[in-house]
Scaffold this motif. Structure first.
Motif, PDB file in Angstrom:
ATOM      1  N   GLU A   6      20.821 -18.341  30.206  1.00  0.00           N
ATOM      2  CA  GLU A   6      22.232 -18.581  29.912  1.00  0.00           C
ATOM      3  C   GLU A   6      22.413 -19.109  28.487  1.00  0.00           C
ATOM      4  OE1 GLU A   6      24.065 -20.881  33.047  1.00  0.00           O
ATOM      5  OE2 GLU A   6      23.424 -19.435  34.578  1.00  0.00           O
ATOM      6  N   ASP A   7      21.481 -19.932  28.028  1.00  0.00           N
ATOM      7  CA  ASP A   7      21.524 -20.404  26.632  1.00  0.00           C
ATOM      8  C   ASP A   7      21.390 -19.228  25.668  1.00  0.00           C
ATOM      9  OD1 ASP A   7      21.806 -23.038  27.389  1.00  0.00           O
ATOM     10  OD2 ASP A   7      19.691 -23.561  27.089  1.00  0.00           O
ATOM     11  N   GLU A   8      20.466 -18.325  25.982  1.00  0.00           N
ATOM     12  CA  GLU A   8      20.261 -17.145  25.130  1.00  0.00           C
ATOM     13  C   GLU A   8      21.503 -16.263  25.125  1.00  0.00           C
ATOM     14  OE1 GLU A   8      16.704 -15.397  26.737  1.00  0.00           O
ATOM     15  OE2 GLU A   8      15.418 -16.970  25.902  1.00  0.00           O
ATOM     16  N   LEU A   9      22.126 -16.116  26.286  1.00  0.00           N
ATOM     17  CA  LEU A   9      23.356 -15.320  26.358  1.00  0.00           C
ATOM     18  C   LEU A   9      24.457 -15.970  25.528  1.00  0.00           C
ATOM     19  CD1 LEU A   9      25.207 -13.082  27.369  1.00  0.00           C
ATOM     20  CD2 LEU A   9      25.549 -14.416  29.476  1.00  0.00           C
ATOM     21  N   PHE A  10      24.608 -17.284  25.651  1.00  0.00           N
ATOM     22  CA  PHE A  10      25.656 -17.972  24.896  1.00  0.00           C
ATOM     23  C   PHE A  10      25.445 -17.791  23.388  1.00  0.00           C
ATOM     24  CE2 PHE A  10      27.694 -21.709  22.928  1.00  0.00           C
ATOM     25  CZ  PHE A  10      28.998 -21.480  23.362  1.00  0.00           C
ATOM     26  N   THR A  11      24.206 -17.906  22.937  1.00  0.00           N
ATOM     27  CA  THR A  11      23.892 -17.707  21.515  1.00  0.00           C
ATOM     28  C   THR A  11      24.253 -16.287  21.087  1.00  0.00           C
ATOM     29  OG1 THR A  11      22.114 -19.335  21.608  1.00  0.00           O
ATOM     30  CG2 THR A  11      22.023 -17.739  19.810  1.00  0.00           C
ATOM     31  N   GLU A  25      32.791 -13.736  36.998  1.00  0.00           N
ATOM     32  CA  GLU A  25      33.801 -14.793  37.120  1.00  0.00           C
ATOM     33  C   GLU A  25      33.425 -16.052  36.344  1.00  0.00           C
ATOM     34  OE1 GLU A  25      32.434 -13.235  39.898  1.00  0.00           O
ATOM     35  OE2 GLU A  25      34.095 -11.814  40.009  1.00  0.00           O
ATOM     36  N   SER A  26      32.159 -16.192  35.971  1.00  0.00           N
ATOM     37  CA  SER A  26      31.731 -17.384  35.230  1.00  0.00           C
ATOM     38  C   SER A  26      32.349 -17.371  33.830  1.00  0.00           C
ATOM     39  CB  SER A  26      30.203 -17.411  35.117  1.00  0.00           C
ATOM     40  OG  SER A  26      29.752 -16.365  34.268  1.00  0.00           O
ATOM     41  N   ALA A  27      32.324 -18.526  33.179  1.00  0.00           N
ATOM     42  CA  ALA A  27      32.864 -18.612  31.818  1.00  0.00           C
ATOM     43  C   ALA A  27      32.112 -17.661  30.882  1.00  0.00           C
ATOM     44  CB  ALA A  27      32.770 -20.043  31.302  1.00  0.00           C
ATOM     45  N   LEU A  28      30.791 -17.599  31.041  1.00  0.00           N
ATOM     46  CA  LEU A  28      29.998 -16.688  30.199  1.00  0.00           C
ATOM     47  C   LEU A  28      30.342 -15.230  30.504  1.00  0.00           C
ATOM     48  CD1 LEU A  28      26.490 -18.438  30.301  1.00  0.00           C
ATOM     49  CD2 LEU A  28      28.114 -18.408  28.397  1.00  0.00           C
ATOM     50  N   GLY A  29      30.541 -14.926  31.772  1.00  0.00           N
ATOM     51  CA  GLY A  29      30.901 -13.566  32.172  1.00  0.00           C
ATOM     52  C   GLY A  29      32.262 -13.157  31.623  1.00  0.00           C
ATOM     53  N   GLN A  34      22.731  -6.118  26.952  1.00  0.00           N
ATOM     54  CA  GLN A  34      21.377  -6.402  27.439  1.00  0.00           C
ATOM     55  C   GLN A  34      21.210  -7.906  27.710  1.00  0.00           C
ATOM     56  OE1 GLN A  34      18.224  -5.054  24.879  1.00  0.00           O
ATOM     57  NE2 GLN A  34      16.635  -5.632  26.321  1.00  0.00           N
ATOM     58  N   ALA A  35      21.691  -8.746  26.807  1.00  0.00           N
ATOM     59  CA  ALA A  35      21.601 -10.198  27.007  1.00  0.00           C
ATOM     60  C   ALA A  35      22.388 -10.621  28.253  1.00  0.00           C
ATOM     61  CB  ALA A  35      22.108 -10.930  25.775  1.00  0.00           C
ATOM     62  N   TYR A  36      23.549 -10.008  28.451  1.00  0.00           N
ATOM     63  CA  TYR A  36      24.373 -10.319  29.629  1.00  0.00           C
ATOM     64  C   TYR A  36      23.645  -9.920  30.903  1.00  0.00           C
ATOM     65  CZ  TYR A  36      28.121  -9.966  33.066  1.00  0.00           C
ATOM     66  OH  TYR A  36      28.878 -10.081  34.212  1.00  0.00           O
ATOM     67  N   ASN A  37      23.085  -8.714  30.908  1.00  0.00           N
ATOM     68  CA  ASN A  37      22.365  -8.243  32.091  1.00  0.00           C
ATOM     69  C   ASN A  37      21.137  -9.109  32.380  1.00  0.00           C
ATOM     70  OD1 ASN A  37      24.215  -6.179  32.511  1.00  0.00           O
ATOM     71  ND2 ASN A  37      23.033  -4.688  31.363  1.00  0.00           N
TER      72      ASN A  37
END
Length: 195
Positions: free
Chosen positions: A47-52, A120-124, A110-113
């Motif tokens: 999740e940290d990597e996705l946020f970055t 529904e999450s904030a990151l999503g 790719q990072a999201y997957n």
């Protein structure tokens, strides 16, 4: 007869065969490494990597917005010139920008997957908004590329302005770009958040 002698990190098995000879075998105990991250830690890292990646994508999209404007200006300035090399150069620049934006979007996907977060999450939700922004940039650039393709089909495009500009009409409403208007409306609220 089987005798097991346990020591720190190893164990020894002693057996006596039919002839009375004692055989030994020493084996290492395979223990869980204390440094192995837990499932929760691995997920948090993803999740940290996705946020970055979301933050990088958001910044890149701001730059792509300016690049799309430059691409439009180049098109408006040169689509009607007779010099085929000049038109080809600007057409290639537009095509390369499309490839760059597409690759950047694919890295985000790719990072999201990999993160495995819910939509529904904030990151999503951040991901969904950025994906929409990539779509608007690509819509604009692809229309310009279609116009370049028509322009390049003529050795002298000066008599074919209406035909060359026809693809551009798909993205215009009231003299303004539909895709760029939608981009500008969404971009301020699409800054990635964790909550």
């Amino acid at each position: 007869i089987v005798v097991v002698i346990a020591g720190l990190g190893t164990y020894q098995v002693m057996t006596q065969n039919q002839g009375g000879v004692v055989e030994t075998a020493q084996n290492e105990v395979i223990a869980e490494d204390e440094n192995t991250p837990s499932v929760e830690e691995v997920q948090a890292q993803r999740e940290d990597e996705l946020f970055t990646t979301l933050e990088h994508s958001y910044t890149n999209l701001g730059s792509y917005r300016g690049s799309a404007d430059s691409s439009v200006q180049n098109f408006e300035g040169y689509f009607g010139v007779v010099n085929q090399d000049t038109r080809t150069q600007y057409s290639q620049e537009c095509s390369e920008l499309i490839d760059e934006v597409t690759q950047d979007r694919d890295r985000l996907t790719q990072a999201y997957n990999n993160a495995g977060v819910s939509e529904e999450s904030a990151l999503g939700q951040s991901y969904t908004k950025l994906l929409e922004l990539y779509g608007y940039i690509l819509d604009r650039l692809q229309v310009i590329q279609e116009c370049w393709d028509v322009s390049l089909s003529y050795s002298d495009p000066r008599e074919y302005h209406e035909e060359i500009l026809a693809p551009l009409m798909q993205d215009l409403e009231g003299g303004s770009s539909i895709s760029m208007g939608a981009f500008d409306s969404l971009y301020p609220s699409a800054k990635p958040t964790r909550s």
